[in-house]
Motif scaffolding. Structure first.
Motif, PDB file in Angstrom:
ATOM      1  N   HIS A  14       0.835  -1.205   0.000  1.00 40.99           N
ATOM      2  CA  HIS A  14       0.000   0.000   0.000  1.00 40.99           C
ATOM      3  C   HIS A  14       0.871   1.257   0.000  1.00 40.99           C
ATOM      4  O   HIS A  14       1.304   1.731   1.043  1.00 40.99           O
ATOM      5  CB  HIS A  14      -0.934  -0.001   1.223  1.00 40.99           C
ATOM      6  N   HIS A  16       1.357   5.016  -2.407  1.00 44.50           N
ATOM      7  CA  HIS A  16       0.900   5.856  -3.521  1.00 44.50           C
ATOM      8  C   HIS A  16       2.094   6.484  -4.225  1.00 44.50           C
ATOM      9  O   HIS A  16       2.943   7.099  -3.579  1.00 44.50           O
ATOM     10  CB  HIS A  16      -0.006   6.970  -3.000  1.00 44.50           C
ATOM     11  N   HIS A 205      -9.761   1.275  -0.128  1.00 42.04           N
ATOM     12  CA  HIS A 205      -9.521   2.073   1.084  1.00 42.04           C
ATOM     13  C   HIS A 205     -10.849   2.191   1.824  1.00 42.04           C
ATOM     14  O   HIS A 205     -11.792   2.803   1.289  1.00 42.04           O
ATOM     15  CB  HIS A 205      -9.144   3.509   0.719  1.00 42.04           C
ATOM     16  N   HIS A 229      -6.096   0.199   4.819  1.00 43.31           N
ATOM     17  CA  HIS A 229      -6.279   0.671   6.203  1.00 43.31           C
ATOM     18  C   HIS A 229      -7.206  -0.266   6.982  1.00 43.31           C
ATOM     19  O   HIS A 229      -6.750  -1.199   7.601  1.00 43.31           O
ATOM     20  CB  HIS A 229      -6.773   2.126   6.265  1.00 43.31           C
ATOM     21  N   ASP A 286       2.022   4.076   2.877  1.00 43.38           N
ATOM     22  CA  ASP A 286       0.962   4.923   2.308  1.00 43.38           C
ATOM     23  C   ASP A 286       1.524   6.049   1.429  1.00 43.38           C
ATOM     24  O   ASP A 286       1.700   5.852   0.235  1.00 43.38           O
ATOM     25  CB  ASP A 286       0.072   5.470   3.431  1.00 43.38           C
TER      26      ASP A 286
HETATM   27 ZN    ZN Z   1      -3.648   4.979   0.768  1.00 46.29          ZN
END
Ligand code: ZN
Length: 342
Positions: A14, A16, A205, A229, A286
């Motif tokens: 996970h 970005h 998410h 999450h 993240d």
């Molecule tokens: Zn995320």
């Protein structure tokens, strides 16, 4: 312990792309394309050392609007397709330097295209070219997830799913992100069912700051195989049992969960307890540039703040291996080289 964690071969599911551009490149690109930085804002002093230091120390909760504002300075770097390729390559390089061997990197084509109205197909070509080069230059296997952002609405979601289907052989799945408080998962059921029927892997998410029960909706209605999450699961016993029974992995991101106030403090993060209960927990960073972290640092937090042992950290890495959407060939190569002796 820090050195052990740094040198440990890692897996990240996970992360970005847009929130991973190293801060010195954000500054360099801002200068290169004459994009003003908000010098009055104490976070942007115009001195790259100050900005870097400030970013690394950004360990206090931020309102969601500030998170988005910080992301804007990264989004703005995608000035043309050449920038997309160069920056993606640099992101992959920095990830490889953190000893991450298997990586799923996610991005929203709509978000990246926005500043200069770039073509979605052009973005796909640029990120794939960067991936090919990075996999040659570094010891890393990469797979992309395309993000549909809730905030862009259903028509854009449909467009992103169609793009994902067009590039199906070059990506490993799709994700739903964006403001879960304003746009519930059920709005996106139809396009996600279409993606599911076409065989795309799905992560969503959810239950980051909304009720734990949304995990059930994401799994049952959107076809999510993993949950981004899902930190609120810890507040609902029936959801914990559901995760265990259905072997649904959680992509937990401690620093991010703290900064967005999904948890009240790092010490209060439920990651260790969920792992002990038998939930397939994974550790992730993240948006590391936004939150001033690295995957190694997330492992350090789990050891220092949550009291996790090295064996428990390794268990989360094995969970990530199992949960990864990367191809069998990519996983096999890295398994034999790095993870089978865990
Ligand atoms: Zn995320």
């Amino acid at each position: 312990m820090k050195n052990i964690l740094k040198s440990l071969p890692k897996i990240e599911l996970h992360r970005h792309l847009e929130g991973s551009i190293p801060i010195d490149l954000v500054l360099k690109w801002s200068q290169k394309y004459n994009l003003p930085l908000p010098m009055k804002d104490p976070r942007f002093r115009g001195d790259d050392k100050e900005l870097r230091r400030d970013d690394i120390q950004a360990k206090t909760p931020m309102p969601f609007s500030t998170v988005l504002e910080r992301l804007f300075y990264q989004q703005r770097c995608f000035q043309n397709l050449e920038s997309v390729e160069t920056l993606t390559y640099e992101v992959l390089k920095s990830i490889a330097q953190d000893n991450i061997k298997l990586l799923e990197l996610r991005f929203s084509p709509g978000f990246m295209a926005e500043p200069q109205n770039l073509s979605f197909d052009g973005i796909m070509e640029a990120v794939l070219s960067a991936k090919e080069k990075a996999q040659k230059d570094f010891e890393i296997e990469v797979g992309y997830l395309l993000i549909s952002s809730r905030d862009f609405g259903i028509a854009t979601c449909q467009e992103t799913i169609d793009l994902a289907l067009k590039w199906k052989d070059h990506i490993v799945g799709i994700d739903l992100a964006g403001d879960e408080t304003k746009f519930p998962d059920t709005l996106f059921e139809k396009p996600f069912q279409k993606a599911k029927a076409a065989g795309l892997n799905i992560t969503v998410h959810t239950a980051e700051v909304t009720p734990a029960k949304n995990i059930l909706t994401a799994h049952q209605k959107l076809g999510a195989q993993r949950i981004g999450h899902g930190v609120q699961a810890a507040t609902d016993e029936t959801v914990i049992k559901y995760l265990i029974e259905n072997k649904i992995p959680l992509e937990l991101c401690p620093t991010s969960n703290f900064i967005t106030e999904a948890v009240s403090s790092l010490n209060a993060h439920p990651l260790k307890n969920l792992l002990k209960r038998g939930v397939k927990v994974t550790i992730n960073s993240d948006d590391p540039t936004l939150f001033g972290t690295t995957l190694t640092h997330e492992y350090e937090i789990c050891v220092e703040k949550l009291g996790m042992s090295l064996a428990q950290i390794k268990q989360t890495i094995l969970n990530s291996f199992e949960a990864s959407f990367l191809s069998r060939a990519q996983k096999k190569r890295m398994w034999e080289k790095y993870f089978q002796t865990f």
